[in-house]
Design a protein around this motif. Sequence first.
Motif, PDB file in Angstrom:
ATOM      1  N   ILE A 207       0.946  -1.204  -0.078  1.00  9.67           N
ATOM      2  CA  ILE A 207      -0.127  -0.003   0.144  1.00  9.67           C
ATOM      3  C   ILE A 207       0.845   1.313   0.066  1.00  9.67           C
ATOM      4  O   ILE A 207       0.683   2.109  -0.771  1.00  9.67           O
ATOM      5  CB  ILE A 207      -0.951  -0.088   1.065  1.00  9.67           C
ATOM      6  CG1 ILE A 207      -1.805  -1.260   1.281  1.00  9.67           C
ATOM      7  CG2 ILE A 207      -1.772   1.180   1.310  1.00  9.67           C
ATOM      8  CD1 ILE A 207      -2.489  -1.390  -0.169  1.00  9.67           C
TER       9      ILE A 207
ATOM     10  N   MET B 218       2.520   2.169  -3.272  1.00 11.47           N
ATOM     11  CA  MET B 218       1.727   2.776  -4.304  1.00 11.47           C
ATOM     12  C   MET B 218       2.164   4.123  -4.492  1.00 11.47           C
ATOM     13  O   MET B 218       2.139   4.662  -5.521  1.00 11.47           O
ATOM     14  CB  MET B 218       0.290   2.545  -3.984  1.00 11.47           C
ATOM     15  CG  MET B 218      -0.185   1.107  -4.111  1.00 11.47           C
ATOM     16  SD  MET B 218      -2.039   1.103  -3.466  1.00 11.47           S
ATOM     17  CE  MET B 218      -2.733   1.922  -4.960  1.00 11.47           C
ATOM     18  N   LEU B 219       2.780   4.832  -3.454  1.00  9.82           N
ATOM     19  CA  LEU B 219       2.841   6.098  -3.368  1.00  9.82           C
ATOM     20  C   LEU B 219       4.117   6.591  -4.361  1.00  9.82           C
ATOM     21  O   LEU B 219       3.805   7.283  -4.966  1.00  9.82           O
ATOM     22  CB  LEU B 219       2.992   6.601  -2.006  1.00  9.82           C
ATOM     23  CG  LEU B 219       1.845   6.599  -1.079  1.00  9.82           C
ATOM     24  CD1 LEU B 219       1.811   6.581   0.429  1.00  9.82           C
ATOM     25  CD2 LEU B 219       0.621   7.239  -1.824  1.00  9.82           C
TER      26      LEU B 219
ATOM     27  N   TRP C 100       4.547   9.187 -10.369  1.00  5.66           N
ATOM     28  CA  TRP C 100       4.773   9.314 -11.831  1.00  5.66           C
ATOM     29  C   TRP C 100       3.498   8.937 -12.638  1.00  5.66           C
ATOM     30  O   TRP C 100       3.882   9.118 -13.960  1.00  5.66           O
ATOM     31  CB  TRP C 100       6.208   8.563 -12.069  1.00  5.66           C
ATOM     32  CG  TRP C 100       7.274   9.284 -11.567  1.00  5.66           C
ATOM     33  CD1 TRP C 100       7.964   9.368 -10.689  1.00  5.66           C
ATOM     34  CD2 TRP C 100       8.033  10.368 -12.464  1.00  5.66           C
ATOM     35  NE1 TRP C 100       8.893  10.400 -10.325  1.00  5.66           N
ATOM     36  CE2 TRP C 100       8.905  11.109 -11.632  1.00  5.66           C
ATOM     37  CE3 TRP C 100       7.791  10.884 -13.620  1.00  5.66           C
ATOM     38  CZ2 TRP C 100       9.604  11.962 -11.887  1.00  5.66           C
ATOM     39  CZ3 TRP C 100       8.484  11.831 -14.215  1.00  5.66           C
ATOM     40  CH2 TRP C 100       9.587  12.689 -13.168  1.00  5.66           C
ATOM     41  N   ILE C 101       2.560   8.678 -12.181  1.00  2.00           N
ATOM     42  CA  ILE C 101       1.422   8.257 -13.156  1.00  2.00           C
ATOM     43  C   ILE C 101       0.981   9.610 -14.041  1.00  2.00           C
ATOM     44  O   ILE C 101       0.848   9.253 -15.249  1.00  2.00           O
ATOM     45  CB  ILE C 101       0.222   7.861 -12.453  1.00  2.00           C
ATOM     46  CG1 ILE C 101       0.555   6.339 -12.053  1.00  2.00           C
ATOM     47  CG2 ILE C 101      -0.926   7.721 -13.338  1.00  2.00           C
ATOM     48  CD1 ILE C 101      -0.792   5.955 -10.914  1.00  2.00           C
ATOM     49  N   THR C 102       1.011  10.634 -13.418  1.00  2.00           N
ATOM     50  CA  THR C 102       0.218  11.748 -14.375  1.00  2.00           C
ATOM     51  C   THR C 102       1.496  12.421 -15.042  1.00  2.00           C
ATOM     52  O   THR C 102       1.215  13.138 -15.907  1.00  2.00           O
ATOM     53  CB  THR C 102      -0.016  13.012 -13.403  1.00  2.00           C
ATOM     54  OG1 THR C 102       1.012  13.380 -12.565  1.00  2.00           O
ATOM     55  CG2 THR C 102      -1.229  12.716 -12.556  1.00  2.00           C
TER      56      THR C 102
ATOM     57  N   LEU D 142       0.014   2.463 -14.423  1.00  2.00           N
ATOM     58  CA  LEU D 142      -1.267   2.325 -13.815  1.00  2.00           C
ATOM     59  C   LEU D 142      -1.554   1.068 -13.431  1.00  2.00           C
ATOM     60  O   LEU D 142      -1.965   0.616 -12.359  1.00  2.00           O
ATOM     61  CB  LEU D 142      -2.465   2.833 -14.688  1.00  2.00           C
ATOM     62  CG  LEU D 142      -2.634   4.449 -14.736  1.00  2.00           C
ATOM     63  CD1 LEU D 142      -3.384   4.972 -15.844  1.00  2.00           C
ATOM     64  CD2 LEU D 142      -3.563   4.492 -13.350  1.00  2.00           C
TER      65      LEU D 142
ATOM     66  N   VAL E 209       0.659  -0.261 -10.484  1.00  2.00           N
ATOM     67  CA  VAL E 209       0.232   0.319  -9.240  1.00  2.00           C
ATOM     68  C   VAL E 209      -1.022  -0.290  -8.788  1.00  2.00           C
ATOM     69  O   VAL E 209      -1.205  -0.538  -7.571  1.00  2.00           O
ATOM     70  CB  VAL E 209       0.228   1.997  -9.171  1.00  2.00           C
ATOM     71  CG1 VAL E 209      -0.259   2.319  -8.010  1.00  2.00           C
ATOM     72  CG2 VAL E 209       1.430   2.529  -9.568  1.00  2.00           C
ATOM     73  N   GLN E 210      -2.156  -0.763  -9.795  1.00  2.00           N
ATOM     74  CA  GLN E 210      -3.212  -1.275  -9.346  1.00  2.00           C
ATOM     75  C   GLN E 210      -3.131  -2.826  -8.827  1.00  2.00           C
ATOM     76  O   GLN E 210      -3.539  -3.245  -7.940  1.00  2.00           O
ATOM     77  CB  GLN E 210      -4.151  -1.423 -10.615  1.00  2.00           C
ATOM     78  CG  GLN E 210      -5.521  -1.716 -10.282  1.00  2.00           C
ATOM     79  CD  GLN E 210      -6.219  -2.227 -11.645  1.00  2.00           C
ATOM     80  OE1 GLN E 210      -5.826  -2.250 -12.536  1.00  2.00           O
ATOM     81  NE2 GLN E 210      -7.589  -2.134 -11.469  1.00  2.00           N
TER      82      GLN E 210
ATOM     83  N   ALA F  34      -2.196  -2.754  -5.187  1.00  2.00           N
ATOM     84  CA  ALA F  34      -3.210  -2.303  -4.305  1.00  2.00           C
ATOM     85  C   ALA F  34      -4.160  -3.822  -4.361  1.00  2.00           C
ATOM     86  O   ALA F  34      -4.329  -4.012  -3.039  1.00  2.00           O
ATOM     87  CB  ALA F  34      -4.308  -1.175  -5.042  1.00  2.00           C
TER      88      ALA F  34
ATOM     89  N   GLY G 165      -2.205  -5.834  -1.786  1.00  2.00           N
ATOM     90  CA  GLY G 165      -2.576  -5.311  -0.556  1.00  2.00           C
ATOM     91  C   GLY G 165      -3.847  -5.825   0.078  1.00  2.00           C
ATOM     92  O   GLY G 165      -4.018  -6.572   1.237  1.00  2.00           O
TER      93      GLY G 165
ATOM     94  N   ARG H 192      -0.611   8.852   3.399  1.00  2.00           N
ATOM     95  CA  ARG H 192      -1.281   7.571   4.117  1.00  2.00           C
ATOM     96  C   ARG H 192      -2.682   8.140   5.077  1.00  2.00           C
ATOM     97  O   ARG H 192      -3.694   7.868   4.731  1.00  2.00           O
ATOM     98  CB  ARG H 192      -0.606   6.623   4.490  1.00  2.00           C
ATOM     99  CG  ARG H 192      -0.819   5.004   4.768  1.00  2.00           C
ATOM    100  CD  ARG H 192      -1.689   4.706   3.461  1.00  2.00           C
ATOM    101  NE  ARG H 192      -3.013   4.568   3.248  1.00  2.00           N
ATOM    102  CZ  ARG H 192      -4.135   4.538   2.379  1.00  2.00           C
ATOM    103  NH1 ARG H 192      -3.588   4.977   1.322  1.00  2.00           N
ATOM    104  NH2 ARG H 192      -5.122   4.396   2.661  1.00  2.00           N
TER     105      ARG H 192
ATOM    106  N   ALA I 236      -4.979  10.424   3.486  1.00  2.00           N
ATOM    107  CA  ALA I 236      -6.011   9.914   2.834  1.00  2.00           C
ATOM    108  C   ALA I 236      -6.902   9.106   3.528  1.00  2.00           C
ATOM    109  O   ALA I 236      -8.410   9.259   3.429  1.00  2.00           O
ATOM    110  CB  ALA I 236      -5.433   8.748   1.591  1.00  2.00           C
TER     111      ALA I 236
END
Lengths: 251, 318
Positions: B49, B52-53, B58-60, B72, B75-76, B79, B82, B288, B291
């Motif tokens: 988890i 993922m950060l 760098w996703i955008t 993407l 990272v999915q 998740a 996790g 974390r 969020a």
Amino acid sequence: MKNENLYNYILGIADNSLILGQRMGELCGHGPTLETDIACTNISLDLFGQVRSYFQYAAKIAGDGRTEDDIAMLRKEREYKNVLLAEQPNTNFAYTIARHFLFDVYHFSFLNELQKSSDLTLSAIANKCIKEVSYHERFSSDWVKRLGDGTEESNQKMQEAINDLWTYTDELFHQTEADKVMVEDGVGVDVTKLKDNYYKSVGELLNKARLNTPESKWFQKGGKIGIHTEHLGYLLADLQYMQRTYPNMEW
Amino acid sequence: MSEDQIKNLEKEFEARIARDEKIEPKDWMPEKYRQTHIRQMSQHAHSEIIGMLPEGNWITRAPSLRRKVALLAKVQDEAGHGLYLYSATETLGISRDQMYEQLHTGKAKYSSIFNYPTLTWADMGAIGWLVDGAAIINQVPLCNTSYGPYARAMIRVCKEESFHQRQGYEIMIKLANGTPEQKEMAQDALNRWWWPSLMMLGPTDDKSVHTAQSMKWKLKRKTNDELRQQFIDQTVPQADLIGLTVPDPDLKWNEERGSYDFGEIDWDEFWQVVKGHGPMNKARMKARVGAWERGQWVRDAAMAHAEKKEERKQKQAV
């Protein structure tokens, strides 16, 4: 370009997915639950997958060697044709959900019509995308209902988000010059015909979610002709960063 | 239960493990086995988890649509890992909320590597190649660990991790074969991620407090030092192949051992990061916890909605 109207028409469709995908991508790892993180990333993935199909087709039409990435990342702000709704920020989870819900209802009915396009590539892309978008619509509608019905706080937040984003809904049904030509050619979708049903479905769902349908008749427009809100520039700065900083390289 | 009875159960339990039988959630198990597994499995889930950060960062800004989609998806997957791991840990009698609580208050740890920043696109390559590479070395033996739900979760996790590792290496290949600027970016990322990746395999055997017990329960099948050597022996030729230099002047092939000798690891840095003083510890926790706190009203609303829905259903039934 021989087929400039078709090229512009495709960009008009794809830019919505591009900008929304980028917005959804921002949330990765920051959602309210692990399950919503997975869903948001998944929606973002779907949208970028759609973008690739559209832009690969557009690049082929342009026929001058430009690539899907050139189209996605190397235009100027005024050349992006997405609706203003798509670029609105993730102010909080209610705004994220409201933006998607208001777009998804439109997107689904749009793709439903685009499947009938006389352009076989567009029709095939629509046919693939609509399955994904029917899930997006279910996801955002379910959350509108949860947040609208949930607690007083969530109801207020959801209502506020709907009220604020309402002003961007009418633009979904505007037509550009390229749109009109494409409709005449049997390629494009006449979005003006989707409007009544859209407001009817949205209104029904809001009602189910214990939310009021805003009465405001003042609407913003401009995205489709490249006049955006201030938010878009920052989004593009991220989206284009690598391509601008390191031009003409392969990744 | 009498002491003798417990001793008998323990004896039978150890015998089952020795026979390579799986322990399942409803089976009797010593309390220490349960607690050790909660600690390790939840730490593993938290690492996914928090992990993922740095990549989500760098996703955008991914340089192409193809890379963006792949990142993407990666990272999915994390998740998803996790999620399985939290679910598998819940079978030991702890809730996901309790585990989050331990993470958010700093009681539970996560892999220290994620306390380093991702500064360039090449870091996405280096993380896939090195960090996922080290993770696989740690995790493949866990597919045969004694606790059934963990072993089964790890089979799927490892399949996906090995895909991520190839994807990361492929990013590095592209950069290493690209322009001088791209190659420099790749080398810089290797320089920054190499040593933290070696540290990821845990303290040296003489300093590792959990190794002996974990080996007995097959929660570990090789020691940290053995795993580290395996990682180095496997990774150095991959760096050579794409013309990147591992940032260790003492690195040398040892013909006799059939392995690489390598330089001293800066364990002070390792412990500093473990104790919360790495470059990104505070930022990761803040992201974390932030969020989680920002999501409180959303989770409350979802619960309230579910309860109301149930109430309405019951009223209708009457």
